[in-house]
Design an enzyme around this catalytic site. Structure first.
Site, PDB file in Angstrom:
ATOM      1  N   ARG A 196     -24.188  10.415  -1.572  1.00  0.00           N
ATOM      2  CA  ARG A 196     -24.637  10.402  -2.964  1.00  0.00           C
ATOM      3  C   ARG A 196     -25.032  11.778  -3.436  1.00  0.00           C
ATOM      4  NH1 ARG A 196     -28.782   5.209  -2.599  1.00  0.00           N
ATOM      5  NH2 ARG A 196     -27.323   3.939  -1.425  1.00  0.00           N
ATOM      6  N   GLU A 219     -27.744   6.235   8.795  1.00  0.00           N
ATOM      7  CA  GLU A 219     -26.763   6.146   7.703  1.00  0.00           C
ATOM      8  C   GLU A 219     -27.021   7.255   6.691  1.00  0.00           C
ATOM      9  OE1 GLU A 219     -26.612   2.342   5.622  1.00  0.00           O
ATOM     10  OE2 GLU A 219     -25.818   3.334   3.829  1.00  0.00           O
ATOM     11  N   LYS A 241     -23.619  -6.084   5.591  1.00  0.00           N
ATOM     12  CA  LYS A 241     -24.875  -5.614   5.005  1.00  0.00           C
ATOM     13  C   LYS A 241     -25.203  -6.602   3.879  1.00  0.00           C
ATOM     14  CE  LYS A 241     -26.149  -1.768   1.929  1.00  0.00           C
ATOM     15  NZ  LYS A 241     -26.259  -0.309   1.857  1.00  0.00           N
TER      16      LYS A 241
HETATM   17  C1  3PG Z   1     -29.140   1.487   0.123  1.00  0.00           C
HETATM   18  O1  3PG Z   1     -28.711   2.493  -0.363  1.00  0.00           O
HETATM   19  O2  3PG Z   1     -28.575   0.871   1.020  1.00  0.00           O
HETATM   20  C2  3PG Z   1     -30.402   1.021  -0.442  1.00  0.00           C
HETATM   21  O3  3PG Z   1     -30.586   1.623  -1.685  1.00  0.00           O
HETATM   22  C3  3PG Z   1     -31.584   1.293   0.410  1.00  0.00           C
HETATM   23  O4  3PG Z   1     -32.518   0.473  -0.110  1.00  0.00           O
HETATM   24  P1  3PG Z   1     -34.068   0.838  -0.185  1.00  0.00           P
HETATM   25  O5  3PG Z   1     -34.159   2.201  -0.818  1.00  0.00           O
HETATM   26  O6  3PG Z   1     -34.659  -0.239  -1.038  1.00  0.00           O
HETATM   27  O7  3PG Z   1     -34.588   0.821   1.227  1.00  0.00           O
END
Ligand code: 3PG
Length: 203
Positions: free
Chosen positions: A45, A41, A128
């Protein structure tokens, strides 16, 4: 491939934030795939994220999707850029309808019963669970799975290498998402390869 099949490809979906001064995206995708993580994924951003996603989608064996999709325009741009699946942190009527109309594999974020019911009204049942830890962690997901026994989840947000196994042991969890596989500032493909291989062997 539909979203259920994509979620079952590997136990962990690395959630990537592609920084301009980060590792080469193609090399990164090759390293993840070579170590057993085919589903990737790329979060939209950062300025170069979409181009990086397109480049990574060309890596043999990789199933590359776009994350942090916040509106229908972004969703269509990501599909045009080659996204094989779309992830949004939450679920609105507009983005849900746009995803369904497009036919793309879609993983919307949910955090509570109302979110899941909105998704189910649209015919969605793969979600999700986000932000997983801040929304109550595994006990919250287990509670949601009482009424929503048919739904399946990719918990994401605050999950670590250490906590991933307990999530993956839950029958409603098809995979987990996390940024720990590619830590911010990590350039070494050798180190990322080890993290990916460990993640791929979690189930
Ligand atoms: C996301 O963008 O889906 C989450 O911020 C990922 O979460 P994590 O950085 O806590 O793994």
């Amino acid at each position: 491939m539909n979203i259920d099949a994509i979620m079952r490809l590997s136990p962990v979906i690395p959630v990537l934030v592609i920084d301009e001064d980060g590792p080469d995206p193609v090399e990164l995708a090759e390293t993840l795939v070579a170590n057993g993580l085919r589903v990737i994924e790329v979060t939209l951003r950062t300025p170069g994220a979409l181009a990086a996603m397109t480049a990574m989608a060309g890596v043999s064996g990789a199933v590359v999707g776009a994350g942090t999709i916040l509106d229908p325009d972004q969703l269509l741009r990501a599909i045009d850029a080659g996204a094989k699946f779309i992830v949004s942190p939450g679920l609105t009527e507009r983005i849900g309808r746009a995803a369904i109309d497009s036919g793309v594999a879609y993983l919307p974020g949910v955090a509570n019963s109302g979110d899941i019911m909105r998704g189910m009204e649209m015919g969605l049942d793969r979600f999700k669970f986000f932000p997983a830890m801040a929304s109550g962690g595994l006990p919250a997901l287990k509670a949601l799975c009482g009424p929503f026994y048919d739904a399946r989840f990719c918990p994401t947000g605050g999950i670590t290498r250490g906590t991933a196994p307990e999530w993956l042991a839950d029958p409603a969890v098809l995979c987990v998402g996390g940024s720990w596989v590619v830590p911010k500032g990590e350039w070494s493909m050798a180190k990322i390869g080890v993290l990916a291989k460990t993640a791929a062997q979690l189930r």
